[in-house]
Design an enzyme around this catalytic site. Structure first.
Site, PDB file in Angstrom:
ATOM      1  N   ASP A  32     -74.320  10.346-103.573  1.00 50.64           N
ATOM      2  CA  ASP A  32     -72.891  10.841-102.828  1.00 50.64           C
ATOM      3  C   ASP A  32     -71.741  10.097-103.438  1.00 50.64           C
ATOM      4  O   ASP A  32     -71.819   8.855-103.226  1.00 50.64           O
ATOM      5  CB  ASP A  32     -73.221  10.439-101.262  1.00 50.64           C
ATOM      6  CG  ASP A  32     -72.245  10.951-100.392  1.00 50.64           C
ATOM      7  OD1 ASP A  32     -71.133  11.531-100.877  1.00 50.64           O
ATOM      8  OD2 ASP A  32     -72.280  11.035 -99.389  1.00 50.64           O
ATOM      9  N   HIS A  49     -73.407  14.669-100.758  1.00 51.73           N
ATOM     10  CA  HIS A  49     -72.933  14.480 -99.441  1.00 51.73           C
ATOM     11  C   HIS A  49     -73.395  15.378 -98.456  1.00 51.73           C
ATOM     12  O   HIS A  49     -73.080  15.364 -97.136  1.00 51.73           O
ATOM     13  CB  HIS A  49     -71.294  14.634 -99.711  1.00 51.73           C
ATOM     14  CG  HIS A  49     -70.743  14.091 -98.506  1.00 51.73           C
ATOM     15  ND1 HIS A  49     -70.527  12.888 -98.163  1.00 51.73           N
ATOM     16  CD2 HIS A  49     -69.977  14.737 -97.627  1.00 51.73           C
ATOM     17  CE1 HIS A  49     -69.811  12.977 -96.799  1.00 51.73           C
ATOM     18  NE2 HIS A  49     -69.330  13.888 -96.632  1.00 51.73           N
ATOM     19  N   PHE A  91     -66.144  21.584-104.409  1.00 48.85           N
ATOM     20  CA  PHE A  91     -66.746  20.298-103.946  1.00 48.85           C
ATOM     21  C   PHE A  91     -68.170  20.864-103.532  1.00 48.85           C
ATOM     22  O   PHE A  91     -68.908  20.048-103.881  1.00 48.85           O
ATOM     23  CB  PHE A  91     -65.922  20.276-102.469  1.00 48.85           C
ATOM     24  CG  PHE A  91     -66.918  19.410-101.371  1.00 48.85           C
ATOM     25  CD1 PHE A  91     -66.801  18.098-101.419  1.00 48.85           C
ATOM     26  CD2 PHE A  91     -67.656  19.926-100.373  1.00 48.85           C
ATOM     27  CE1 PHE A  91     -67.355  17.332-100.847  1.00 48.85           C
ATOM     28  CE2 PHE A  91     -68.279  19.093 -99.418  1.00 48.85           C
ATOM     29  CZ  PHE A  91     -68.113  17.494 -99.663  1.00 48.85           C
ATOM     30  N   THR A 151     -70.243  22.779-105.141  1.00 50.69           N
ATOM     31  CA  THR A 151     -70.824  22.812-106.498  1.00 50.69           C
ATOM     32  C   THR A 151     -71.171  21.482-106.941  1.00 50.69           C
ATOM     33  O   THR A 151     -72.251  21.233-107.301  1.00 50.69           O
ATOM     34  CB  THR A 151     -69.906  23.670-107.487  1.00 50.69           C
ATOM     35  OG1 THR A 151     -69.468  24.814-107.254  1.00 50.69           O
ATOM     36  CG2 THR A 151     -70.650  23.503-108.900  1.00 50.69           C
ATOM     37  N   LEU A 152     -70.359  20.354-106.619  1.00 49.66           N
ATOM     38  CA  LEU A 152     -70.860  19.199-107.143  1.00 49.66           C
ATOM     39  C   LEU A 152     -71.733  18.576-106.106  1.00 49.66           C
ATOM     40  O   LEU A 152     -72.431  17.847-106.599  1.00 49.66           O
ATOM     41  CB  LEU A 152     -69.150  18.184-106.798  1.00 49.66           C
ATOM     42  CG  LEU A 152     -68.266  18.464-107.864  1.00 49.66           C
ATOM     43  CD1 LEU A 152     -67.019  17.510-107.625  1.00 49.66           C
ATOM     44  CD2 LEU A 152     -68.731  17.877-109.237  1.00 49.66           C
ATOM     45  N   GLN A 153     -71.621  19.045-104.576  1.00 46.95           N
ATOM     46  CA  GLN A 153     -72.789  18.677-103.689  1.00 46.95           C
ATOM     47  C   GLN A 153     -74.119  19.159-103.847  1.00 46.95           C
ATOM     48  O   GLN A 153     -75.123  18.655-103.503  1.00 46.95           O
ATOM     49  CB  GLN A 153     -72.265  18.670-102.349  1.00 46.95           C
ATOM     50  CG  GLN A 153     -70.884  18.028-102.102  1.00 46.95           C
ATOM     51  CD  GLN A 153     -71.142  16.486-102.518  1.00 46.95           C
ATOM     52  OE1 GLN A 153     -71.991  15.787-102.313  1.00 46.95           O
ATOM     53  NE2 GLN A 153     -69.710  15.954-103.194  1.00 46.95           N
ATOM     54  N   SER A 183     -70.581  13.273 -91.947  1.00 45.51           N
ATOM     55  CA  SER A 183     -69.261  12.799 -92.496  1.00 45.51           C
ATOM     56  C   SER A 183     -68.480  12.371 -91.455  1.00 45.51           C
ATOM     57  O   SER A 183     -68.919  11.359 -90.601  1.00 45.51           O
ATOM     58  CB  SER A 183     -68.752  13.988 -93.389  1.00 45.51           C
ATOM     59  OG  SER A 183     -67.625  13.401 -94.453  1.00 45.51           O
TER      60      SER A 183
END
Length: 197
Positions: free
Chosen positions: A145, A173, A85, A87-89, A24
């Site tokens: 991502d 991500h 964040f 959990t989404l990734q 990142s």
């Protein structure tokens, strides 16, 4: 602390002729380092990163509004924001739970540090300079991502010499967590490629 302050500190601490892996914002820092100290770095592995995180005309990215909202949420409710964040990734629940335990056991970063990171993400744009990097670069993307769109890979492959892009399907991500085995295989293959130079 600016990105240039960071690379000056790293130049004094890091071993020479190393392969730098930056995730990142770390990929942005590694790229800037390679531009300033090309003789002190062997190669770059940029993971879920971009030379410019903010969306511009003909450049995919995130809006400044999204960055500020994320920062505001971190400032007001750090752990809940991280939980959302991650959990989404994450697709792999076991790895996600392990990562959350590690993160939640650490102290929260200072607000000042969050602000400095935000400034770097919103202000640094290396899209023109990136073409002058003189070391091999491996770019790893997650196909899902939402922060660093995979479309960036084809743009950079056309512009940058010695660039190799890999897109991990179904990763977001944090591909090094959700797809550990595949991620490590990609790294080892890149190392073998470097040995041929």
């Amino acid at each position: 602390m600016t990105i240039d302050n960071i690379i000056e500190l790293l130049n004094n601490k890091m071993p020479k002729n190393a392969i730098w892996l930056g995730w990142s914002i770390g990929g942005l820092i590694a790229s800037r380092f390679a531009l300033h100290y090309p003789k002190n770095i062997l190669a770059i592995i940029s993971v879920a990163s971009s030379p410019c995180f903010i969306a511009k005309k003909n450049w995919p990215g995130i809006t400044k509004c999204t960055v500020y909202r994320f920062y505001k949420n971190l400032k007001t409710n750090y752990y809940e924001t991280l939980h959302t964040f991650l959990t989404l990734q994450q697709r792999n629940l076991i790895n996600s739970i392990e990562l959350k335990k590690i993160i939640y056991s650490q102290n929260k970063p200072s607000i000042k540090l969050l602000i400095e990171g935000l400034k770097i993400i919103c202000s640094v744009d290396l899209r023109l300079e990136i073409t002058y990097i003189k070391v091999p670069v491996l770019r790893i993307y997650g196909a899902m991502d939402s922060l660093v769109p995979k479309k960036i890979s084809s743009i950079l492959d056309d512009k940058c010499p010695d660039t190799y892009s890999v897109i991990i399907e179904k990763a977001a991500h944090t591909p090094f967590i959700s797809h550990q085995k595949e991620f490590c295989t990609i790294l080892l293959n890149f190392k073998k490629l470097l040995l041929k130079y």
